[in-house]
Design an enzyme around this catalytic site. Structure first.
Site, mmCIF file in Angstrom:
data_model
loop_
_atom_site.group_PDB
_atom_site.id
_atom_site.type_symbol
_atom_site.label_atom_id
_atom_site.label_comp_id
_atom_site.label_asym_id
_atom_site.label_seq_id
_atom_site.Cartn_x
_atom_site.Cartn_y
_atom_site.Cartn_z
ATOM 1 C CG ASP A 57 -2.000 0.798 0.978
ATOM 2 O OD1 ASP A 57 -2.780 1.073 -0.233
ATOM 3 O OD2 ASP A 57 -2.410 1.800 1.642
ATOM 4 C CG PHE A 105 2.494 5.531 -11.688
ATOM 5 C CD1 PHE A 105 3.614 4.889 -11.453
ATOM 6 C CD2 PHE A 105 1.561 5.163 -10.528
ATOM 7 C CE1 PHE A 105 4.036 3.993 -9.989
ATOM 8 C CE2 PHE A 105 1.581 4.790 -9.322
ATOM 9 C CZ PHE A 105 3.015 4.262 -9.118
ATOM 10 C CE1 TYR A 162 -1.852 12.792 -6.540
ATOM 11 C CE2 TYR A 162 -1.458 10.491 -5.678
ATOM 12 C CZ TYR A 162 -2.371 11.648 -5.726
ATOM 13 O OH TYR A 162 -3.547 11.642 -5.460
ATOM 14 C CG HIS A 185 7.470 4.948 -2.349
ATOM 15 N ND1 HIS A 185 8.253 5.509 -3.636
ATOM 16 C CD2 HIS A 185 6.235 4.916 -2.507
ATOM 17 C CE1 HIS A 185 7.082 5.401 -4.522
ATOM 18 N NE2 HIS A 185 5.798 5.329 -3.785
HETATM 19 P P1 IMP Z 1 -2.196 1.952 -3.884
HETATM 20 O O1 IMP Z 1 -2.234 1.425 -5.461
HETATM 21 O O2 IMP Z 1 -3.390 1.613 -3.093
HETATM 22 O O3 IMP Z 1 -0.827 1.591 -3.353
HETATM 23 O O4 IMP Z 1 -2.459 3.294 -4.136
HETATM 24 C C1 IMP Z 1 -1.233 4.056 -4.458
HETATM 25 C C2 IMP Z 1 -1.366 5.459 -4.925
HETATM 26 O O5 IMP Z 1 -0.454 6.252 -4.452
HETATM 27 C C3 IMP Z 1 -1.164 5.614 -6.565
HETATM 28 O O6 IMP Z 1 -2.629 5.192 -7.035
HETATM 29 C C4 IMP Z 1 -0.651 6.793 -6.805
HETATM 30 O O7 IMP Z 1 -1.710 7.825 -6.643
HETATM 31 C C5 IMP Z 1 0.087 7.109 -5.391
HETATM 32 N N1 IMP Z 1 1.316 6.700 -5.707
HETATM 33 C C6 IMP Z 1 2.005 5.553 -4.799
HETATM 34 N N2 IMP Z 1 3.255 5.518 -5.492
HETATM 35 C C7 IMP Z 1 3.507 6.086 -6.311
HETATM 36 C C8 IMP Z 1 4.733 6.428 -7.280
HETATM 37 O O8 IMP Z 1 5.565 6.050 -6.855
HETATM 38 N N3 IMP Z 1 4.642 7.643 -7.988
HETATM 39 C C9 IMP Z 1 3.248 8.346 -8.141
HETATM 40 N N4 IMP Z 1 2.398 8.070 -7.361
HETATM 41 C C10 IMP Z 1 2.509 7.022 -6.530
#
Ligand code: IMP
Length: 207
Positions: free
Chosen positions: A75, A158, A160, A186
């Protein structure tokens, strides 16, 4: 042994395969493993959400009689200090899941209008939860510190990435190659740690 990574995001799967390459494990996405279950990510922290996802899939596989899998889920999201660490766990849902990142990114730039230097501090956070075949759960958390850029720039990555400025590199994460980003991001750092953890498991067979 199979390692199932709980994501439907192709971009993430590409990073994951790159970092976990060479392990004697078959790495599958949820789709490749034919897992199509709805998981409500209602945790208040990144850690809780990663665990919710990994355990939901591990339990589902167990019910199907698959009891020799490692399940991993991540996450991640963006914390902007001047916005009380928002969008945080709501990063994907910020302003609506279907709203384009051009709009979401511009909204963040607008909110930080007039702020300078450290007032623009932000970080990407990634947590990875791993559930081993015997049900043991581990958690990893990594971040990359940066600032919200003054304007969007870069085409790579992708989400942000176009507004996430890394002072040490003098550019946004959308201006880094995937290889460069993986080294410092990260998710890259969390996956490298996960790789070490999995290697230890494969060597020692500890569950
Ligand atoms: P997850 O898929 O639930 O972990 O949501 C992650 C969300 O955080 C993504 O849809 C992006 O909006 C943002 N995010 C996480 N990691 C990145 C990154 O490496 N670059 C840009 N946005 C990120």
């Amino acid at each position: 042994m199979k390692l199932i990574f709980a994501t439907g995001n192709q971009g993430k799967m590409k990073e994951i395969r790159m970092i976990l390459a060479g392990l004697s494990l078959e790495i599958q996405s949820m789709k490749e493993a034919n897992i199509d279950i709805e998981i409500e990510e209602n945790g208040k922290t990144f850690e809780e959400n990663a665990k919710i996802k990994a355990l939901a899939i591990w339990n589902y596989l167990k019910e199907q009689g698959e009891d020799n899998c490692i399940v991993m889920a991540d996450d991640s999201g963006l914390e902007v200090d001047a916005m009380d660490k928002q969008p945080g766990v709501h990063s994907a849902r910020f302003m609506g899941e279907d709203t384009s990142y051009v709009i979401k990114n511009q909204a963040i730039l607008d909110k930080l209008e007039g702020l300078t230097g450290q007032e623009r501090s932000a970080r990407f956070v990634c947590t990875i939860a791993t559930v081993y075949p015997n049900g043991r759960v581990t958690s990893i958390r990594e971040t990359i510190e940066g600032e919200i850029a003054k304007e969007s720039s870069g085409e790579n990555g992708f989400g942000y990435d176009p507004i996430f400025y890394v002072p040490a590199y003098g550019c946004t994460t959308a201006e880094l190659s995937l290889e460069q980003k993986n080294e410092i991001s990260h998710r890259g750092k969390a996956l490298s740690q996960a790789r070490v953890e999995i290697e230890r498991f494969l060597q020692e067979g500890e569950g």
